[in-house]
Enzyme design. Structure first.
Site, PDB file in Angstrom:
ATOM      1  N   SER A 151       4.388  49.133  15.729  1.00  0.00           N
ATOM      2  CA  SER A 151       3.474  49.778  14.781  1.00  0.00           C
ATOM      3  C   SER A 151       2.169  49.009  14.631  1.00  0.00           C
ATOM      4  O   SER A 151       1.106  49.606  14.457  1.00  0.00           O
ATOM      5  CB  SER A 151       4.146  49.888  13.406  1.00  0.00           C
ATOM      6  OG  SER A 151       5.399  50.512  13.515  1.00  0.00           O
TER       7      SER A 151
ATOM      8  N   ASP B 216       0.853  -1.204   0.000  1.00  0.00           N
ATOM      9  CA  ASP B 216       0.000   0.000   0.000  1.00  0.00           C
ATOM     10  C   ASP B 216       0.882   1.245   0.000  1.00  0.00           C
ATOM     11  O   ASP B 216       0.679   2.167   0.769  1.00  0.00           O
ATOM     12  CB  ASP B 216      -0.926   0.007   1.211  1.00  0.00           C
ATOM     13  CG  ASP B 216      -2.127   0.946   1.000  1.00  0.00           C
ATOM     14  OD1 ASP B 216      -2.456   1.225  -0.174  1.00  0.00           O
ATOM     15  OD2 ASP B 216      -2.713   1.400   1.990  1.00  0.00           O
TER      16      ASP B 216
ATOM     17  N   ILE C 232       4.928  45.143  27.778  1.00  0.00           N
ATOM     18  CA  ILE C 232       6.392  45.066  27.688  1.00  0.00           C
ATOM     19  C   ILE C 232       6.910  45.999  26.605  1.00  0.00           C
ATOM     20  O   ILE C 232       7.939  46.647  26.759  1.00  0.00           O
ATOM     21  CB  ILE C 232       6.834  43.616  27.384  1.00  0.00           C
ATOM     22  CG1 ILE C 232       6.352  42.666  28.484  1.00  0.00           C
ATOM     23  CG2 ILE C 232       8.337  43.531  27.223  1.00  0.00           C
ATOM     24  CD1 ILE C 232       6.570  41.202  28.155  1.00  0.00           C
TER      25      ILE C 232
ATOM     26  N   ASP D 119      14.441  43.351   9.986  1.00  0.00           N
ATOM     27  CA  ASP D 119      14.220  44.324  11.065  1.00  0.00           C
ATOM     28  C   ASP D 119      15.129  43.983  12.253  1.00  0.00           C
ATOM     29  O   ASP D 119      14.682  43.943  13.398  1.00  0.00           O
ATOM     30  CB  ASP D 119      12.748  44.315  11.487  1.00  0.00           C
ATOM     31  CG  ASP D 119      12.382  45.535  12.335  1.00  0.00           C
ATOM     32  OD1 ASP D 119      13.075  46.569  12.225  1.00  0.00           O
ATOM     33  OD2 ASP D 119      11.414  45.452  13.100  1.00  0.00           O
TER      34      ASP D 119
END
Length: 724
Positions: free
Chosen positions: A417, A187, A413, A524
Site C-alpha cells: 500500500s 571523572d 519483488i 501484519d
C-alpha cells in the site's frame, strides 16, 4: 518508582535537607587556591611488556569510516582494521595531536594508555592497540555502538529505580576493579558510561584518572566534571578512591555554580520519590568526610555490594553478564553509528599527518606503543582466522543521499500500500539485497526503522543493512529473501506433514514471543510476510518481514518503557490494548497453522468471496475441524488451532503458551503422513481475500472542508441574505 519523566537522570529536586556532617569544613574560597602539589608534573614510566612476536600497529592498518566525536584532547574515529590477524574488525580510534597537547594533557594521555593496558574487565572499555607517529598518539579501543548512558536514559526510555539499580551495580563492579589496580577514576559521569549492543555498560575516558601506589596516597589536582566532584576534590584537600563513591551517588544540579555551592556547603538533600533503601544508600555515599563514606573502608566496594539496596542483585551473575539489561539499544550492522551525535558522524573522516611537536615531546611518549596479546595465539603466532568483513552501512546524517550512487536497482519483488520492494545490487561488493522504497508522504517509516535496528539481529527477523533518504522516499536495504514466501514453499512441496508444520510454527512463534516480550507487536503477520532467506526449506531459515505496521509499547509521552516500568506503572487500558495487538498476531499465526494443516483457509473459500462474507465468518468464530485432512490430523493440533483462533483476542493463547503447548513440545509424537491441499493459487487468493477484508473493516476517516458538513450548510441556509 518511575524515574524517566525527569529530563535528566539526576536533576535537582525539592529536597529534604540533610544535616551537615561534623568533621571537615571548608570555605568556598578554598576551591580557588592552587595546590603546591598540583604544579609538580612527573613523567609516568611505562613498564608494560608486549608478547614476543607481536607486531606494532600503525595508522595505515586502519581504514577511517566516520568521525564519532571530538573533544579537548582530540578526535575519535570509527575505523576498520585492514590487516591480519583481526582484519575487518571495527574499533574506535582516539587520535591526539602532540603539538596541541599541553604538558599536563600529555601526561594524562599516557596515563589513559597505561590504565587501559592494565585493565581487563567486562564493564571497562578494552584497549587493543596504542601507538604513536611523529605528530600524533593513537589509542585503538572497543567500538561501543549503544552510545552513552545519559543520552539513552534521558531521551528514550521510561525507567524505574530497579532499572537504575542494574546500571549502578555494573558500575560498582567496574569501579571496584579500577580501585583494585590503584586507580582513582575521578571523572565519573553518565557521558563516560557507554552501552554495548546488548545494553551492558562500559566505563571509558580515563584521561583524568590517576594511579596511586597505595590507598594512603592522595591526589590533589582539581579535575573531573564539577557536577560530580566530591567535596575534598573541590577543596583540594587530597582525595582517594572514596571520591569516586561520592560521584557514584551524586545528584546532578541545575548548573555548575549552584552545584559547586551545594557540594562545599553540604546542602544536599534527598529526593522523596526514592525508596527508603535508595535513600539509605545515598546518605551513606554523601558523607563529606571521605573517611566516613561508604566504600572507603578496608572492604572497599564490598561495603556497597552488601547494602540493602542491592539485596536483589546476584553479583556473580551480573559479572558474567547473565542478567538481562533493562534497555537494548537499537543497533543494526556492526559499523552503524546511529547512536553518536550527527554533528560528528556527518563529517568526512580525515586524519591529517599532524604537525611534529617540539624536539623533546617524542621522548615524553616513549614506550607508548602497545599490542593486545589477545590477538595472538598461545604460541605467540598471529591468528590465521579473520573476522568477517562487513559491508559499509551509510547512515542518514542530515543529508539527502542518492540511493543509486551505491546500488543498482533490479526487478520489482512485491508491491504494498505504501511501498514497493525491489531487488538491488551493491555496486562496491556486487552483493544482492532487497530494497523497500517507502513513500514518505503516505507513511512515516521511523518506527519500522527503529524496530529493525533494535531487533533485526534476531536470527528469524529480517536484517536491515542500509538506509537512504532522498526527501520523498526512504530506502530500506535488507537481506534478500531468496527462498520466497512460506506458503509458496509449503504448498509446492510434494510431501508436507503435520510434524513439519509443528517445526515451522515453533520457529515463528519463538520469534513472535521474543518480539512480544520486548513490547513489540507486528500487527501484519500474514503468511506473505513470512519468507525463507534461502531455498533450503529449513524452518530456521524463516524470516519475519515487513514491520511497516509494527509498534513498540510506549508511554503517553512517546518514550519506550523498560519491562519493569511496564509491569508496575502502565495503565490497565494500555496493557489491554497491547494484549489485543498481541492477540491479533496470534490470530494470524492461527490462520497460518490452520492453512498448513487443512490445505485451505478457515474463513475464505477463494479470492471471489466478498469482504462482508469473510468478516461475517470471522466474527462468528466458527470454522470446521472435520473432513479432509482433519480426519488424520492429531487432536492436539485441533486444540491448538481452536485456542489460537478464539474469537475473543484476550482469551487466545499467548505466544509463550503456544510454545508450551504439547503440539509444539512433543513433535516426535505427531503424524508424518502427507497432508493434501487445494490449488496453490486458490489458497493464496483466499488468504489475500481474508486480509483484504480485515483491512477494509477499518476505514480511515476522510477529512473534508468544514463548509461541506451538514451543520455548516444548515447554518448557511438560516443566515439572512444581507449577511451573505
Amino acid at each position: 518508582m518511575p524515574l524517566a519523566q525527569l529530563k535528566e537522570p539526576w536533576p535537582l529536586m525539592e529536597l529534604v535537607p540533610l544535616d551537615p556532617e561534623n568533621g571537615q569544613t571548608s570555605g568556598e574560597e578554598a576551591g580557588l587556591q592552587p595546590s603546591k602539589d598540583e604544579a609538580i608534573l612527573k613523567e609516568i614510566s611505562i613498564t608494560h611488556h608486549v608478547k614476543a612476536g607481536s607486531e606494532k600497529a600503525d595508522p595505515s592498518q586502519f581504514e577511517l569510516l566516520k568521525v564519532l566525536g571530538q573533544g579537548s584532547f582530540g578526535k575519535v574515529f570509527l575505523v576498520r582494521k585492514v590487516t591480519r590477524p583481526d582484519s575487518g574488525h571495527l574499533y574506535a580510534m582516539k587520535v591526539l595531536k602532540k603539538a596541541t597537547l599541553k604538558v599536563r594533557d600529555r601526561v594524562r594521555t599516557k596515563m589513559e594508555r597505561d590504565i587501559l593496558a592494565d585493565v581487563n574487565h567486562p564493564f571497562v572499555v578494552k584497549l587493543h592497540y596504542a601507538f604513536q607517529t611523529e605528530g600524533k598518539l593513537y589509542l585503538i579501543l572497543d567500538f561501543l555502538r549503544g552510545g552513552d548512558l545519559f543520552t539513552r536514559l534521558s531521551k528514550e526510555v521510561m525507567f524505574t529505580e530497579e532499572d537504575v539499580k542494574f546500571y549502578l551495580a555494573e558500575l560498582a563492579l567496574g569501579l571496584d576493579h579500577l580501585h583494585s589496580l590503584g586507580i582513582i577514576y575521578r571523572d565519573l559521569k553518565p557521558e563516560n558510561i557507554l552501552l554495548d549492543e546488548e545494553g551492558h555498560i562500559k566505563l571509558t575516558d580515563f584521561g583524568l584518572s590517576k594511579e596511586a601506589i597505595d590507598h594512603e596516597k592522595k591526589a590533589y589536582s582539581f579535575c573531573g566534571t564539577v557536577e560530580y566532584m566530591a567535596p575534598e576534590v573541590v577543596n583540594r584537600q587530597g582525595h582517594t578512591h572514596s571520591a569516586d563513591w561520592w560521584s557514584y551517588g551524586v545528584l546532578m544540579g541545575k548548573d555548575r555554580k549552584e552545584t559547586m555551592t551545594l557540594i562545599l556547603k553540604a546542602k544536599l538533600g534527598m529526593p522523596q520519590f526514592l525508596s527508603t533503601e535508595a535513600q539509605s544508600l545515598l546518605r551513606a555515599l554523601f558523607k563529606r568526610n571521605p573517611a566516613n563514606r561508604l566504600g572507603s573502608g578496608p572492604d572497599g566496594a564490598e561495603e556497597i555490594k552488601r547494602h540493602i539496596f542491592y539485596s536483589t542483585i546476584d553479583w556473580n551473575k551480573l559479572y558474567r553478564r547473565e542478567i538481562k539489561p533493562p534497555f537494548k539499544p537499537a543497533v543494526a550492522q556492526p559499523d552503524d553509528t546511529f547512536y553518536f551525535d550527527t554533528e560528528f558522524t556527518s563529517r568526512t573522516p580525515r586524519d591529517s599527518p599532524g604537525i611534529p611537536p617540539s624536539a623533546g615531546a617524542h621522548q615524553l611518549f616513549r614506550g607508548f606503543s602497545f599490542v593486545a596479546t589477545g590477538l595472538m595465539e598461545d604460541d605467540g603466532k598471529p591468528r590465521t582466522t579473520q573476522a568477517p568483513l562487513h559491508s559499509v552501512v551509510q547512515q542518514l546524517h542530515g543529508k539527502n543521499l542518492v540511493f543509486s550512487d551505491g546500488y543498482v536497482v533490479k526487478e520489482t519483488i512485491g508491491v504494498g500500500s505504501y511501498s514497493v520492494c525491489k531487488r538491488c545490487v551493491h555496486k562496491a561488493t556486487n552483493m544482492e539485497y532487497a530494497v523497500k522504497v517507502i513513500d514518505k508522504s503516505k507513511r512515516d517509516p521511523s518506527e519500522e526503522i527503529e524496530i529493525l535496528l533494535r531487533y533485526g539481529q534476531h536470527p528469524n527477523i529480517i536484517t536491515l543493512k542500509d538506509v537512504y533518504d532522498d526527501g520523498k522516499h526512504v530506502y530500506l536495504v535488507t537481506e534478500l529473501m531468496r527462498g520466497g514466501e512460506l506458503l509458496d514453499k509449503i504448498l509446492r512441496q510434494k510431501f508436507f506433514s503435520e510434524r513439519e508444520a509443528s517445526f515451522v510454527l515453533h520457529t515463528i512463534s519463538k520469534t513472535v514471543e521474543y518480539l512480544h516480550s520486548q513490547g513489540v507487536v507486528h500487527r501484519d503477520l500474514k503468511p506473505s510476510n513470512i519468507l525463507y532467506v534461502d531455498e533450503s526449506g529449513n524452518p530456521e531459515c524463516l524470516r519475519i518481514c515487513d514491520f511497516g505496521f509494527a509498534k513498540q509499547l510506549r508511554a503517553e509521552n512517546g518514550l519506550l518503557m523498560t519491562p519493569c516500568y511496564t509491569a508496575n506503572f502502565v495503565a490497565p487500558e494500555v496493557l489491554k490494548r497491547q494484549g489485543y495487538d498481541e492477540g491479533c498476531d496470534i490470530w494470524s499465526l492461527g490462520i497460518l497453522l490452520y492453512t498448513m494443516l487443512a490445505g485451505y483457509t478457515p474463513f475464505a473459500n477463494g479470492p471471489s468471496d466478498t469482504p462482508e462474507e469473510i468478516l461475517t465468518r470471522i466474527g462468528s468464530g466458527k470454522f470446521t475441524l472435520s473432513g479432509g485432512n482433519w480426519n488424520t490430523v492429531s487432536e492436539t493440533a485441533k486444540d491448538l488451532v481452536s485456542k489460537m483462533l478464539h474469537v475473543d483476542p484476550h482469551q487466545r493463547l499467548t505466544a509463550k503458551q503456544v510454545l508450551q503447548h504439547p503440539w509444539i513440545t512433543q513433535k516426535d509424537k505427531l503424524p508424518q503422513s502427507q497432508l493434501s491441499h487445494q490449488d496453490l493459487q486458490l489458497v493464496k487468493g483466499a488468504m489475500a481475500a481474508t486480509y483484504s477484508a480485515l483491512n477494509s473493516s477499518k476505514p480511515t476517516p476522510q477529512l473534508k472542508p468544514i463548509e461541506s458538513s451538514i451543520l455548516a450548510q444548515r447554518r448557511v441556509r438560516k443566515l439572512p441574505s444581507t449577511t451573505l
